[in-house]
Design an enzyme around this catalytic site. Structure first.
Site, PDB file in Angstrom:
ATOM      1  N   HIS A 135       0.867  -1.193   0.000  1.00  0.00           N
ATOM      2  CA  HIS A 135       0.000   0.000   0.000  1.00  0.00           C
ATOM      3  C   HIS A 135       0.905   1.245   0.000  1.00  0.00           C
ATOM      4  O   HIS A 135       0.962   1.982   0.983  1.00  0.00           O
ATOM      5  CB  HIS A 135      -0.920  -0.040   1.221  1.00  0.00           C
ATOM      6  CG  HIS A 135      -2.109   0.878   1.120  1.00  0.00           C
ATOM      7  ND1 HIS A 135      -2.377   1.644   0.005  1.00  0.00           N
ATOM      8  CD2 HIS A 135      -3.113   1.144   2.006  1.00  0.00           C
ATOM      9  CE1 HIS A 135      -3.487   2.334   0.209  1.00  0.00           C
ATOM     10  NE2 HIS A 135      -3.951   2.051   1.409  1.00  0.00           N
ATOM     11  N   GLN A 138      -0.178   4.942   0.843  1.00  0.00           N
ATOM     12  CA  GLN A 138      -0.468   5.075   2.275  1.00  0.00           C
ATOM     13  C   GLN A 138       0.800   5.457   3.046  1.00  0.00           C
ATOM     14  O   GLN A 138       0.762   6.274   3.974  1.00  0.00           O
ATOM     15  CB  GLN A 138      -1.026   3.734   2.789  1.00  0.00           C
ATOM     16  CG  GLN A 138      -1.374   3.717   4.262  1.00  0.00           C
ATOM     17  CD  GLN A 138      -2.634   4.503   4.578  1.00  0.00           C
ATOM     18  OE1 GLN A 138      -3.658   4.321   3.944  1.00  0.00           O
ATOM     19  NE2 GLN A 138      -2.553   5.394   5.555  1.00  0.00           N
ATOM     20  N   ASP A 231      -3.958  -1.874  11.961  1.00  0.00           N
ATOM     21  CA  ASP A 231      -4.819  -1.967  10.780  1.00  0.00           C
ATOM     22  C   ASP A 231      -5.865  -3.029  11.096  1.00  0.00           C
ATOM     23  O   ASP A 231      -5.748  -3.754  12.100  1.00  0.00           O
ATOM     24  CB  ASP A 231      -3.947  -2.368   9.563  1.00  0.00           C
ATOM     25  CG  ASP A 231      -4.714  -2.409   8.247  1.00  0.00           C
ATOM     26  OD1 ASP A 231      -5.858  -1.913   8.202  1.00  0.00           O
ATOM     27  OD2 ASP A 231      -4.166  -2.944   7.260  1.00  0.00           O
ATOM     28  N   CYS A 272      -4.486   3.287   9.284  1.00  0.00           N
ATOM     29  CA  CYS A 272      -4.735   3.687   7.889  1.00  0.00           C
ATOM     30  C   CYS A 272      -6.224   3.896   7.624  1.00  0.00           C
ATOM     31  O   CYS A 272      -6.579   4.598   6.689  1.00  0.00           O
ATOM     32  CB  CYS A 272      -4.145   2.660   6.942  1.00  0.00           C
ATOM     33  SG  CYS A 272      -4.705   0.982   7.288  1.00  0.00           S
TER      34      CYS A 272
END
Ligand code: CP
Ligand code: NVA
Length: 337
Positions: A135, A138, A231, A272
């Site tokens: 990711h 991010q 997360d 996130c």
């Protein structure tokens, strides 16, 4: 002079050097300032941008859309039920078509191979908006947020507590090591990152003089943490694994007790997002009914605490994605890297 970014795709962090990643973070901070002061920054006037989403998204989609518009470009959303990709048309053929009409392509989906294939065959910059493996956009937002808060990156310690082998954990592991941030992945042994990733991160850490720790022990893992990051326990596409993950990860929930284990007195919390911290969602309600849990990876108390910066982090998705699009597709003079 063409910059190193011009025409390049943003597929994974390890395609970039420390200086290049730092440049993108600094450039994002600059663009954020321009936006706050209402100063136009239309580096992509007249460009068309395709936004391919095989998985759902709030932040990434919103960030790419608003960033593209601020840069003067036209974004077009192509959801999984709107186009043929993967069902009736190959990645290669789709890439050739989209590349002939669009100037840049964002892709969020399952396969890293697909996003790499789009980059190979489209002839335009492709930006990874999340795959099962990485990711990367991010990361830029996360480290911009950390830099804004602490005024530096090097020497800090980030403890990621939760599913240690998902896209966000993978990205944090290598990006921290590249940038010189000590990284602890705190997760049960069943969810340790792949050995090859740990080895790679250790090589980067040797270069940047930082440390990599992968541990199942929460005391050891968060002791030095300036940042505690978590997360979801179950990533998109893995919904069948809820029961197993809850059993494994409940001892890794980020609650006040865990936050109190750090020796630092200014530890911040990052996520996130989206997060399961209350019962205000359908999925959270179902989990409560089935397993009796009303909070998962983070408690509502931590989520709403003063040191929780997840919404600053979310806003920074826009400024950092803007930096990536402008640097790779805009005609910018970038002197340093
Ligand atoms: N953090 C993140 O990627 O959020 P979305 O899934 O809402 O895009
Ligand atoms: N690991 C999560 C991140 C969401 C932004 C997922 O892949 O669902």
């Amino acid at each position: 002079m063409m910059s190193v970014f011009q025409g390049k795709s943003f597929l994974k962090e390890i395609d970039f050097t420390k200086d290049e990643l730092l440049y993108l973070i600094e450039f994002a901070a600059h663009l954020k300032e321009l936006k706050k002061q209402n100063i136009p920054h239309k580096y992509l006037t007249g460009k068309n941008i395709a936004l391919l989403f095989e998985k759902t998204s709030t932040r990434t989609r919103a960030a790419f859309t608003t960033a593209a518009i601020d840069l003067g470009a036209h974004p077009e959303y192509l959801g999984k039920n709107d186009i043929q990709l993967g069902k009736k048309e190959s990645v290669e053929d789709t890439a050739k078509v989209l590349g002939s009409m669009f100037d840049g392509i964002e892709y969020r989906g399952f396969s890293q191979i697909a996003v790499e294939g789009l980059a190979e065959h489209s002839g335009v910059p492709v930006w990874n908006g999340l795959t099962d493996a990485w990711h990367p956009t991010q990361m830029l937002a996360d480290f911009l947020t950390i830099k804004e808060h602490f005024g530096k990156l090097e020497g800090l310690t980030l403890a990621y507590v939760g599913d240690g082998r998902n896209n966000v954990a993978n990205s944090l592991l290598v990006t921290s090591a590249i940038l010189g941030i000590n990284i602890s992945i705190v997760t049960p042994e069943e969810l340790f990152p792949k050995q090859e990733l740990i080895t790679l991160a250790k090589e980067y850490a040797f270069e940047s003089k930082s440390k990599v720790l992968v541990t199942a022990d929460t005391d050891e893992g968060v002791k030095q943490a300036d940042i505690i990051y978590t997360d979801v326990w179950v990533s998109m596409g893995e919904e069948a694994a809820f029961k197993e993950r809850i059993d494994l990860l409940l001892p890794y929930q980020v609650n006040q007790k865990l936050m109190a284990k750090t020796e630092k007195n200014e530890t911040i919390f990052l996520h996130c997002l989206p997060a399961f911290h209350d019962l205000e969602t359908q999925v959270a309600e179902e989990i409560k009914e089935k397993y009796g849990l009303s909070e998962m990876e983070v408690t509502d108390e931590v989520f709403r605490s003063e040191n929780a910066l997840q919404f600053q982090q979310a806003e920074n998705r826009m400024h950092t994605i803007k930096a990536v699009m402008a640097a790779t597709l805009g005609n910018l003079f970038i002197p340093k890297v």
